[in-house]
Design a protein around this motif. Structure first.
Motif, short mmCIF file in Angstrom:
data_model
loop_
_atom_site.label_atom_id
_atom_site.label_comp_id
_atom_site.label_asym_id
_atom_site.label_seq_id
_atom_site.Cartn_x
_atom_site.Cartn_y
_atom_site.Cartn_z
N ASN A 56 0.82 -1.21 0.00
CA ASN A 56 0.00 0.00 0.00
C ASN A 56 0.86 1.26 0.00
O ASN A 56 1.82 1.38 0.77
CB ASN A 56 -0.91 0.01 1.23
N PHE A 57 0.47 2.21 -0.86
CA PHE A 57 1.11 3.52 -0.93
C PHE A 57 0.02 4.57 -0.68
O PHE A 57 -1.12 4.39 -1.09
CB PHE A 57 1.71 3.76 -2.31
N GLY A 58 0.37 5.68 -0.03
CA GLY A 58 -0.66 6.69 0.18
C GLY A 58 -0.35 7.69 1.26
O GLY A 58 0.82 7.96 1.59
N ASP A 59 -1.43 8.24 1.82
CA ASP A 59 -1.31 9.30 2.82
C ASP A 59 -2.09 8.91 4.08
O ASP A 59 -2.20 7.73 4.40
CB ASP A 59 -1.76 10.64 2.24
N SER A 60 -2.65 9.90 4.77
CA SER A 60 -3.30 9.64 6.06
C SER A 60 -4.54 8.78 5.96
O SER A 60 -5.00 8.23 6.97
CB SER A 60 -3.66 10.96 6.75
N LEU A 61 -5.11 8.63 4.76
CA LEU A 61 -6.29 7.78 4.62
C LEU A 61 -5.94 6.31 4.81
O LEU A 61 -6.82 5.48 5.05
CB LEU A 61 -6.94 7.98 3.25
N SER A 156 7.11 11.50 0.00
CA SER A 156 6.26 11.62 -1.18
C SER A 156 6.06 10.25 -1.81
O SER A 156 6.65 9.24 -1.38
CB SER A 156 6.89 12.56 -2.19
N LEU A 157 5.26 10.20 -2.86
CA LEU A 157 5.01 8.93 -3.55
C LEU A 157 6.30 8.35 -4.10
O LEU A 157 6.51 7.13 -4.06
CB LEU A 157 3.99 9.15 -4.67
N VAL A 189 -2.31 1.91 -5.01
CA VAL A 189 -1.54 3.12 -5.35
C VAL A 189 -2.34 4.35 -4.94
O VAL A 189 -2.94 5.04 -5.76
CB VAL A 189 -1.18 3.15 -6.84
N GLY A 190 -2.35 4.63 -3.68
CA GLY A 190 -3.10 5.79 -3.18
C GLY A 190 -4.29 5.36 -2.34
O GLY A 190 -4.40 4.18 -2.03
N GLU A 191 -5.13 6.28 -1.91
CA GLU A 191 -5.30 7.63 -2.42
C GLU A 191 -4.13 8.52 -2.01
O GLU A 191 -3.74 8.56 -0.86
CB GLU A 191 -6.62 8.22 -1.86
N LEU A 253 -3.81 -3.90 -9.53
CA LEU A 253 -3.63 -2.59 -8.92
C LEU A 253 -4.98 -1.96 -8.62
O LEU A 253 -5.94 -2.13 -9.37
CB LEU A 253 -2.86 -1.65 -9.85
N VAL A 254 -5.03 -1.21 -7.53
CA VAL A 254 -6.17 -0.36 -7.22
C VAL A 254 -5.66 1.07 -7.16
O VAL A 254 -4.71 1.37 -6.43
CB VAL A 254 -6.83 -0.74 -5.88
#
Length: 411
Positions: A56-61, A156-157, A189-191, A253-254
């Motif tokens: 998993n890649f992303g931010d605070s979500l 960062s990503l 890949v995100g959000e 991938l999502v």
């Protein structure tokens, strides 16, 4: 209240621009699921659709504890202590009262919860979480050239992708082994990208108590223009990362889209729009939602290009926007408080949003609502555990992620 000519013109230009983008984007087309070798068939029968790991890649979500280990600063420092985690009895670095969508997805797949990459000594047998709260799609240098500062993390990503490559190279014998491992994995890949826009908007937020004057309108307009200018580069960063992962051997991938920003209490509070015509049927700010859709439209175009380049892979678009809208529409049936759909459970200030940027959830002077399970928004920016559960069901069990990245057994 009569709108000023400048406000009317700005809103009209934004709506017209996004409407043009919506016209040129078609629906996401489905692709067949990836082929799995007969050699793995017996082993995969015990798994959900053959998935043995999640990356998993992303931010605070979706951060499950990386920023906590980096050392949170600014307003995000409060996410690393109570009342965050109150629904599960411990603070873990998750930006919610409990679990996140990535947690519910892992549980549904019969896998352990994803450990954060920075948790030294953790078990990464079934995947790794590289997401970091506050992370951006573009790196800090690229954003600085646009006059946008990144206050919380440099993860960062691109940094997360390099961490993934380092991890894979350190734990596998060859590129072929990496391909075999990824063929049995789900890659998220995100959000990511929302913070790039958040920081652009924040740098130009209204001052002097949010007074509706010419100066503050100019600042808000500048923020909109700067954020809009970032969209193509943000989308390119996401799709380029996806392309590298596919080249390494990823087969499922999502790629999530953006939330409807016009329904998020922090944004609604910042804009403080008093014109009823600025809101849609769900009580959300139409112009901000159109901005979010601009990102989503360009992202879906990029996903279609990826599908043409990698026809044997399943590349799902997770429609966070319409899943969130559906959650709002179904709020009464699913037990959410219909009188508080855009009101933070934990925060300060009361009013329609209970959100104060200077007193984020957990800061002195903030409080928590008595029934978080009846709220969608936890802290004005992030969702409650209950809302994340509903979102996960909509995405991965009810078709809001398309084509379906996972075929769950029918009950």
């Amino acid at each position: 209240m009569r709108k000023s000519p400048m406000a009317t013109m700005a809103r009209t230009l934004l709506v017209a621009f996004v409407a043009l983008l919506l016209l040129v984007a078609g629906p996401c087309e489905a692709r067949p699921p990836p082929q799995r070798t007969a050699k793995l068939a017996a082993k995969e029968k015990a798994m959900v659709d053959g998935i043995t790991a999640i990356y998993n890649f992303g931010d605070s979500l979706s951060d499950t504890g990386n920023l906590l280990r980096e050392g949170a600063t600014g307003m995000l420092k409060y996410t690393t202590g109570p009342p965050y985690g109150s629904a599960i009895g411990e603070t873990t670095g998750r930006c919610s009262d409990g679990y996140l969508m990535i947690d519910f997805l892992a549980k549904d797949l019969g896998l352990p919860l994803l450990n954060p990459y920075l948790d030294n000594g953790a078990d990464f047998t079934h995947g790794v979480n590289f997401a970091v709260a506050g992370a951006t799609a573009l790196d800090a240098t690229a954003l600085a050239r646009r006059g946008v500062a990144v206050p919380h993390t440099n993860s960062s990503l691109a940094v997360q992708l390099q961490q993934f490559k380092d991890f894979m190279n350190a734990n596998t014998a060859s590129p072929q082994e990496i391909r075999e491992k990824l063929a049995r994995s789900l890659v998220m890949v995100g959000e990511v990208g929302g913070n790039d826009y958040n920081y652009a908007f924040s740098a130009n937020k209204p001052v002097a108590g949010g007074a509706r004057n010419l100066y503050n309108f100019g600042r808000m307009a500048t923020g909109v223009v700067e954020a809009m200018a970032l969209v193509p580069d943000v989308v390119r960063s996401v799709t380029s990362t996806a392309r590298e992962l596919l080249d390494m051997g990823a087969t499922r991938l999502v790629i999530p889209g953006n939330f409807p920003l016009g329904c998020v209490p922090s944004y609604m509070s910042a804009v403080n729009e008093t014109d009823p015509n600025a809101y849609d049927a769900n009580g959300c700010l139409s112009a901000l939602n159109l901005f979010a859709q601009m990102h989503n439209v360009l992202l879906q175009q990029g996903i279609r290009e990826l599908r043409r380049s990698y026809p044997s892979a399943t590349i799902a678009y997770a429609d966070y926007f319409y899943a969130y809208v559906q959650m709002l529409k179904d709020a009464g049936k699913t037990g959410f408080n219909e009188e508080a759909l855009t009101k933070a459970c934990c925060g300060a200030g009361g009013g329609s949003y209970n959100f104060d940027m200077d007193r984020m959830c957990g800061a002195p002077g903030t409080s928590v609502c008595t029934r978080p399970d009846e709220r969608i928004s936890w802290d004005g920016v992030h969702l409650t555990q209950r809302a994340y559960r509903v979102m996960s069901d909509l995405l991965y069990h009810k078709g809001f992620a398309s084509p379906s990245p996972v075929e769950f057994p029918r009950s």
